[in-house]
Design a protein around this motif. Structure first.
Motif, PDB file in Angstrom:
ATOM      1  N   ASN A  63     -78.171  27.808  31.943  1.00  0.00           N
ATOM      2  CA  ASN A  63     -77.774  26.768  32.891  1.00  0.00           C
ATOM      3  C   ASN A  63     -76.266  26.526  32.851  1.00  0.00           C
ATOM      4  O   ASN A  63     -75.653  26.239  33.892  1.00  0.00           O
ATOM      5  N   LEU A  64     -75.668  26.640  31.679  1.00  0.00           N
ATOM      6  CA  LEU A  64     -74.216  26.505  31.593  1.00  0.00           C
ATOM      7  C   LEU A  64     -73.525  27.636  32.341  1.00  0.00           C
ATOM      8  O   LEU A  64     -72.566  27.398  33.091  1.00  0.00           O
ATOM      9  N   MET A  65     -74.013  28.866  32.182  1.00  0.00           N
ATOM     10  CA  MET A  65     -73.399  29.992  32.887  1.00  0.00           C
ATOM     11  C   MET A  65     -73.566  29.867  34.401  1.00  0.00           C
ATOM     12  O   MET A  65     -72.652  30.198  35.160  1.00  0.00           O
ATOM     13  N   GLU A  66     -74.727  29.384  34.849  1.00  0.00           N
ATOM     14  CA  GLU A  66     -74.906  29.132  36.283  1.00  0.00           C
ATOM     15  C   GLU A  66     -73.834  28.180  36.796  1.00  0.00           C
ATOM     16  O   GLU A  66     -73.233  28.400  37.858  1.00  0.00           O
ATOM     17  N   LEU A  67     -73.596  27.110  36.046  1.00  0.00           N
ATOM     18  CA  LEU A  67     -72.588  26.134  36.455  1.00  0.00           C
ATOM     19  C   LEU A  67     -71.203  26.763  36.503  1.00  0.00           C
ATOM     20  O   LEU A  67     -70.464  26.604  37.492  1.00  0.00           O
ATOM     21  N   LEU A  68     -70.833  27.489  35.459  1.00  0.00           N
ATOM     22  CA  LEU A  68     -69.492  28.079  35.393  1.00  0.00           C
ATOM     23  C   LEU A  68     -69.262  29.075  36.519  1.00  0.00           C
ATOM     24  O   LEU A  68     -68.198  29.083  37.159  1.00  0.00           O
ATOM     25  N   ILE A  69     -70.248  29.905  36.793  1.00  0.00           N
ATOM     26  CA  ILE A  69     -70.090  30.924  37.842  1.00  0.00           C
ATOM     27  C   ILE A  69     -70.045  30.270  39.220  1.00  0.00           C
ATOM     28  O   ILE A  69     -69.292  30.702  40.109  1.00  0.00           O
ATOM     29  N   THR A  70     -70.817  29.205  39.413  1.00  0.00           N
ATOM     30  CA  THR A  70     -70.774  28.482  40.686  1.00  0.00           C
ATOM     31  C   THR A  70     -69.410  27.833  40.887  1.00  0.00           C
ATOM     32  O   THR A  70     -68.845  27.866  41.998  1.00  0.00           O
ATOM     33  N   LEU A  71     -68.856  27.242  39.838  1.00  0.00           N
ATOM     34  CA  LEU A  71     -67.518  26.643  39.931  1.00  0.00           C
ATOM     35  C   LEU A  71     -66.481  27.698  40.295  1.00  0.00           C
ATOM     36  O   LEU A  71     -65.606  27.471  41.141  1.00  0.00           O
ATOM     37  N   ASP A  72     -66.578  28.878  39.681  1.00  0.00           N
ATOM     38  CA  ASP A  72     -65.631  29.953  39.969  1.00  0.00           C
ATOM     39  C   ASP A  72     -65.767  30.419  41.421  1.00  0.00           C
ATOM     40  O   ASP A  72     -64.762  30.672  42.100  1.00  0.00           O
ATOM     41  N   ALA A  73     -66.999  30.520  41.903  1.00  0.00           N
ATOM     42  CA  ALA A  73     -67.214  30.948  43.288  1.00  0.00           C
ATOM     43  C   ALA A  73     -66.586  29.956  44.264  1.00  0.00           C
ATOM     44  O   ALA A  73     -65.964  30.354  45.262  1.00  0.00           O
ATOM     45  N   LEU A  74     -66.733  28.665  43.978  1.00  0.00           N
ATOM     46  CA  LEU A  74     -66.175  27.638  44.865  1.00  0.00           C
ATOM     47  C   LEU A  74     -64.647  27.629  44.819  1.00  0.00           C
ATOM     48  O   LEU A  74     -63.988  27.450  45.846  1.00  0.00           O
ATOM     49  N   ARG A  75     -64.089  27.808  43.638  1.00  0.00           N
ATOM     50  CA  ARG A  75     -62.625  27.850  43.527  1.00  0.00           C
ATOM     51  C   ARG A  75     -62.059  29.014  44.333  1.00  0.00           C
ATOM     52  O   ARG A  75     -61.064  28.866  45.054  1.00  0.00           O
ATOM     53  N   ARG A  76     -62.721  30.177  44.238  1.00  0.00           N
ATOM     54  CA  ARG A  76     -62.245  31.350  44.965  1.00  0.00           C
ATOM     55  C   ARG A  76     -62.523  31.244  46.463  1.00  0.00           C
ATOM     56  O   ARG A  76     -61.940  31.989  47.257  1.00  0.00           O
ATOM     57  N   ALA A  77     -63.408  30.302  46.842  1.00  0.00           N
ATOM     58  CA  ALA A  77     -63.671  30.063  48.263  1.00  0.00           C
ATOM     59  C   ALA A  77     -62.775  28.967  48.826  1.00  0.00           C
ATOM     60  O   ALA A  77     -62.978  28.513  49.954  1.00  0.00           O
ATOM     61  N   SER A  78     -61.800  28.512  48.016  1.00  0.00           N
ATOM     62  CA  SER A  78     -60.769  27.551  48.460  1.00  0.00           C
ATOM     63  C   SER A  78     -61.314  26.155  48.745  1.00  0.00           C
ATOM     64  O   SER A  78     -60.840  25.475  49.653  1.00  0.00           O
ATOM     65  N   ALA A  79     -62.317  25.703  47.957  1.00  0.00           N
ATOM     66  CA  ALA A  79     -62.751  24.318  48.068  1.00  0.00           C
ATOM     67  C   ALA A  79     -61.586  23.407  47.679  1.00  0.00           C
ATOM     68  O   ALA A  79     -60.817  23.708  46.766  1.00  0.00           O
ATOM     69  N   ARG A  80     -61.452  22.279  48.384  1.00  0.00           N
ATOM     70  CA  ARG A  80     -60.327  21.366  48.121  1.00  0.00           C
ATOM     71  C   ARG A  80     -60.452  20.699  46.761  1.00  0.00           C
ATOM     72  O   ARG A  80     -59.493  20.615  46.004  1.00  0.00           O
ATOM     73  N   ARG A  81     -61.643  20.174  46.477  1.00  0.00           N
ATOM     74  CA  ARG A  81     -61.902  19.554  45.181  1.00  0.00           C
ATOM     75  C   ARG A  81     -63.335  19.874  44.762  1.00  0.00           C
ATOM     76  O   ARG A  81     -64.250  19.822  45.576  1.00  0.00           O
ATOM     77  N   ILE A  82     -63.505  20.204  43.482  1.00  0.00           N
ATOM     78  CA  ILE A  82     -64.819  20.568  42.963  1.00  0.00           C
ATOM     79  C   ILE A  82     -65.172  19.587  41.845  1.00  0.00           C
ATOM     80  O   ILE A  82     -64.449  19.475  40.854  1.00  0.00           O
ATOM     81  N   THR A  83     -66.286  18.896  42.016  1.00  0.00           N
ATOM     82  CA  THR A  83     -66.764  17.962  40.998  1.00  0.00           C
ATOM     83  C   THR A  83     -68.034  18.518  40.373  1.00  0.00           C
ATOM     84  O   THR A  83     -69.008  18.798  41.079  1.00  0.00           O
ATOM     85  N   ALA A  84     -68.018  18.708  39.066  1.00  0.00           N
ATOM     86  CA  ALA A  84     -69.206  19.148  38.346  1.00  0.00           C
ATOM     87  C   ALA A  84     -70.032  17.915  37.989  1.00  0.00           C
ATOM     88  O   ALA A  84     -69.599  17.092  37.186  1.00  0.00           O
ATOM     89  N   VAL A  85     -71.191  17.795  38.610  1.00  0.00           N
ATOM     90  CA  VAL A  85     -72.097  16.680  38.331  1.00  0.00           C
ATOM     91  C   VAL A  85     -73.087  17.168  37.285  1.00  0.00           C
ATOM     92  O   VAL A  85     -73.958  17.988  37.572  1.00  0.00           O
ATOM     93  N   ILE A  86     -72.939  16.683  36.051  1.00  0.00           N
ATOM     94  CA  ILE A  86     -73.730  17.169  34.919  1.00  0.00           C
ATOM     95  C   ILE A  86     -74.527  15.987  34.362  1.00  0.00           C
ATOM     96  O   ILE A  86     -74.060  15.305  33.436  1.00  0.00           O
ATOM     97  N   PRO A  87     -75.714  15.711  34.926  1.00  0.00           N
ATOM     98  CA  PRO A  87     -76.477  14.546  34.457  1.00  0.00           C
ATOM     99  C   PRO A  87     -76.732  14.564  32.960  1.00  0.00           C
ATOM    100  O   PRO A  87     -76.677  13.522  32.299  1.00  0.00           O
ATOM    101  N   TYR A  88     -77.048  15.753  32.419  1.00  0.00           N
ATOM    102  CA  TYR A  88     -77.197  15.906  30.970  1.00  0.00           C
ATOM    103  C   TYR A  88     -76.193  16.944  30.500  1.00  0.00           C
ATOM    104  O   TYR A  88     -76.245  18.103  30.911  1.00  0.00           O
ATOM    105  N   PHE A  89     -75.266  16.524  29.638  1.00  0.00           N
ATOM    106  CA  PHE A  89     -74.210  17.401  29.148  1.00  0.00           C
ATOM    107  C   PHE A  89     -74.665  18.018  27.824  1.00  0.00           C
ATOM    108  O   PHE A  89     -74.655  17.366  26.784  1.00  0.00           O
TER     109      PHE A  89
END
Length: 310
Positions: A63-89
């Motif tokens: 689940n951590l790797m899913e989050l990290l790869i999704t964040l990277d995909a969004l950054r490379r897609a030029s999202a203005r701001r990316i918020t990681a919503v992690i209900p359980y850290f």
């Protein structure tokens, strides 16, 4: 704003999207034959305010790797701001060196999330508040105290309550709920006399004839909370219930809670409930979707989040 759900807790993500009246963005998180994770965003997110909802619960590493790869995909897609919503850290319990040559894994995970592309983190009841300082980006740590205080008032009205912390480290968390309920606070003092000997539970506070509410952030194996409930009953408490934010429930925890004197254990849906949790006789789930949705709305609108704690 756009909301993307990874795979750890899709029902919660759908409930949050419904509360905001915003459909989940089209994205796929899948695995190759060798279990490598692949993420593809099927919508244009350039210049958008994007929220990724993903608890890093079991299986924590996947689940951590899913989050990290999704964040990277969004950054490379030029999202203005990316918020990681992690209900359980996940990894939050590794927040300090517990011995020689041991890691501080919570700091490592914080670095990974930041380097992957997150601009902000929204989470719930961090195991240790200092974890916010592990990040070099803004962190909003939501608290379950207001939600639980309302739930206790609804289900325990007219009963003589006593809020109990299961250990000294959880006193601040328990006191927050005791203050809201205008009730007394007791503490469980647990100690291990020597290796191989079970913990001795001493109750600090007068619980005789009181309906006790144990408050904690995580239930994992359930041993500490079950032992605490037994100690309270032994000391004359009329009943013992538990309010805990994150239901990890590893191993035989659900069966252990079911066979215990705990009248009712209430957990949030920060972690997707298993079938054993759903059918348990004394475990009840409350949703944090409206709370997360309101926090996300305020972050997107650049308004105050702290007023949600009032």
């Amino acid at each position: 704003m756009k909301i993307i759900a990874c795979n750890s807790n899709r029902p919660l993500a759908e409930a949050v999207a419904a509360a905001l009246n915003i459909p989940l963005a089209q994205a796929s998180v899948r695995r190759f034959a060798d279990m490598e994770i692949f993420v593809e965003i099927h919508e244009n997110v350039r210049g958008e305010d994007v929220f990724v909802i993903q608890s890093t619960s079991y299986p924590a590493n996947d689940n951590l790797m899913e989050l990290l790869i999704t964040l990277d995909a969004l950054r490379r897609a030029s999202a203005r701001r990316i918020t990681a919503v992690i209900p359980y850290f996940g990894y939050a319990r590794q927040d300090r060196k517990s011995g020689s040559r041991t890691p501080i894994s919570a700091k490592l995970v914080a670095n990974l999330i930041t380097e992957a592309g997150a601009n902000r983190v929204l989470t719930m009841d961090l195991h240790a508040g200092q974890i916010q300082g592990f990040f070099d980006i803004p962190v909003d740590n939501m608290f379950s105290a207001p939600l639980y205080a309302r739930d206790i008032q609804q289900h325990y009205a007219g009963r003589e309550l006593m809020v109990v912390s299961p250990d000294v480290g959880g006193v601040v968390r328990a006191r927050a709920i005791a203050t809201r309920l205008h009730t007394d606070l007791a503490i469980i003092d647990k100690r291990r006399e020597r290796a191989g000997v079970s913990e001795v539970m001493n109750v600090i506070g007068e619980v005789q004839g009181r309906d006790c509410i144990l408050v904690d952030d995580i239930v994992d194996s359930g041993g500490t909370l079950v032992n605490a409930a037994e100690a309270l009953i032994k000391n004359g408490a009329r009943s013992a219930s538990v309010y805990v934010t994150h239901g990890v429930f590893s191993g035989g925890a659900v069966a252990r809670v079911g066979a215990s004197p705990i009248e009712k254990m209430v957990v949030t849906d920060s972690i997707l409930a298993t079938e054993a949790v759903r059918v348990s006789r004394n475990i009840r789930t409350v949703t944090i979707a409206p709370l997360l949705a309101e926090a996300m709305r305020r972050i997107s609108e650049e308004s105050s989040v702290s007023t949600l704690f009032c």
